[in-house]
Scaffold this motif. Structure first.
Motif, PDB file in Angstrom:
ATOM      1  N   VAL A  57      10.292  22.963  23.722  1.00 36.28           N
ATOM      2  CA  VAL A  57      10.135  23.257  22.298  1.00 36.28           C
ATOM      3  C   VAL A  57       9.025  24.286  22.083  1.00 36.28           C
ATOM      4  N   VAL A  58       7.905  24.104  22.784  1.00 35.05           N
ATOM      5  CA  VAL A  58       6.791  25.042  22.664  1.00 35.05           C
ATOM      6  C   VAL A  58       7.197  26.415  23.196  1.00 35.05           C
ATOM      7  N   GLN A  61       9.311  28.138  20.664  1.00 34.31           N
ATOM      8  CA  GLN A  61       8.491  28.627  19.555  1.00 34.31           C
ATOM      9  C   GLN A  61       7.855  29.965  19.919  1.00 34.31           C
ATOM     10  N   HIS A  62       7.326  30.076  21.131  1.00 34.27           N
ATOM     11  CA  HIS A  62       6.674  31.314  21.560  1.00 34.27           C
ATOM     12  C   HIS A  62       7.676  32.463  21.692  1.00 34.27           C
ATOM     13  N   LEU A  66       7.609  32.131  16.329  1.00 34.32           N
ATOM     14  CA  LEU A  66       7.573  31.309  15.124  1.00 34.32           C
ATOM     15  C   LEU A  66       6.157  30.793  14.899  1.00 34.32           C
ATOM     16  N   ASP A  67       5.759  30.721  13.651  1.00 33.00           N
ATOM     17  CA  ASP A  67       4.413  30.255  13.322  1.00 33.00           C
ATOM     18  C   ASP A  67       4.251  28.755  13.515  1.00 33.00           C
ATOM     19  N   GLU A  68       5.295  28.004  13.216  1.00 35.82           N
ATOM     20  CA  GLU A  68       5.205  26.554  13.246  1.00 35.82           C
ATOM     21  C   GLU A  68       6.326  25.953  14.089  1.00 35.82           C
ATOM     22  N   LEU A  69       6.039  24.856  14.768  1.00 37.61           N
ATOM     23  CA  LEU A  69       7.060  24.172  15.560  1.00 37.61           C
ATOM     24  C   LEU A  69       8.190  23.630  14.691  1.00 37.61           C
ATOM     25  N   HIS A  70       7.878  23.236  13.456  1.00 32.49           N
ATOM     26  CA  HIS A  70       8.905  22.637  12.609  1.00 32.49           C
ATOM     27  C   HIS A  70      10.046  23.606  12.304  1.00 32.49           C
ATOM     28  N   GLU A  71       9.846  24.882  12.589  1.00 30.32           N
ATOM     29  CA  GLU A  71      10.906  25.863  12.354  1.00 30.32           C
ATOM     30  C   GLU A  71      12.066  25.705  13.335  1.00 30.32           C
ATOM     31  N   VAL A  72      11.841  25.032  14.454  1.00 29.26           N
ATOM     32  CA  VAL A  72      12.924  24.764  15.404  1.00 29.26           C
ATOM     33  C   VAL A  72      13.157  23.281  15.649  1.00 29.26           C
TER      34      VAL A  72
END
Length: 103
Positions: A57-58, A61-62, A66-72
């Protein structure tokens, strides 16, 4: 019909699929850049993996910038799960997570 034409019509079933398509990446590219096996990534995107490793997940995100994890993150990924019925699972120590995944 071209071979890639069906890929363009991929249904956006998950936040992950929407983010990938917004960045113009193929599943193969995103899986490669995030260090996830392609078959595992495809299951994630279809919502067939209810508890992916935090590392995946991290990494996603990278790669997707994406600014926030909740976006994925899908809602079911956040659900608390027990190891065995009747055995509560302790949450991970935040210091360990922060040491492994510095912000």
């Amino acid at each position: 019909m071209e071979r890639g034409a069906s890929r363009e019509r991929t249904k956006q079933r998950t936040k992950l699929a929407a983010a990938r398509l917004a960045r113009g990446l193929t599943q193969k590219q995103l899986a490669h850049f995030a260090g996830i096996p392609l078959s595992s990534y495809r299951r994630l995107e279809r919502g067939q993996n209810s508890s992916p490793p935090l590392r995946w997940v991290v990494n996603l995100q990278h790669v997707l910038v994406l600014d926030e994890l909740h976006e994925v993150l899908e809602e079911e990924w956040l659900e608390y799960r027990q190891i065995r019925p009747g055995t509560p699972r302790r949450p991970p120590d935040r210091r360990i997570i922060e040491a492994r995944y510095p912000v």
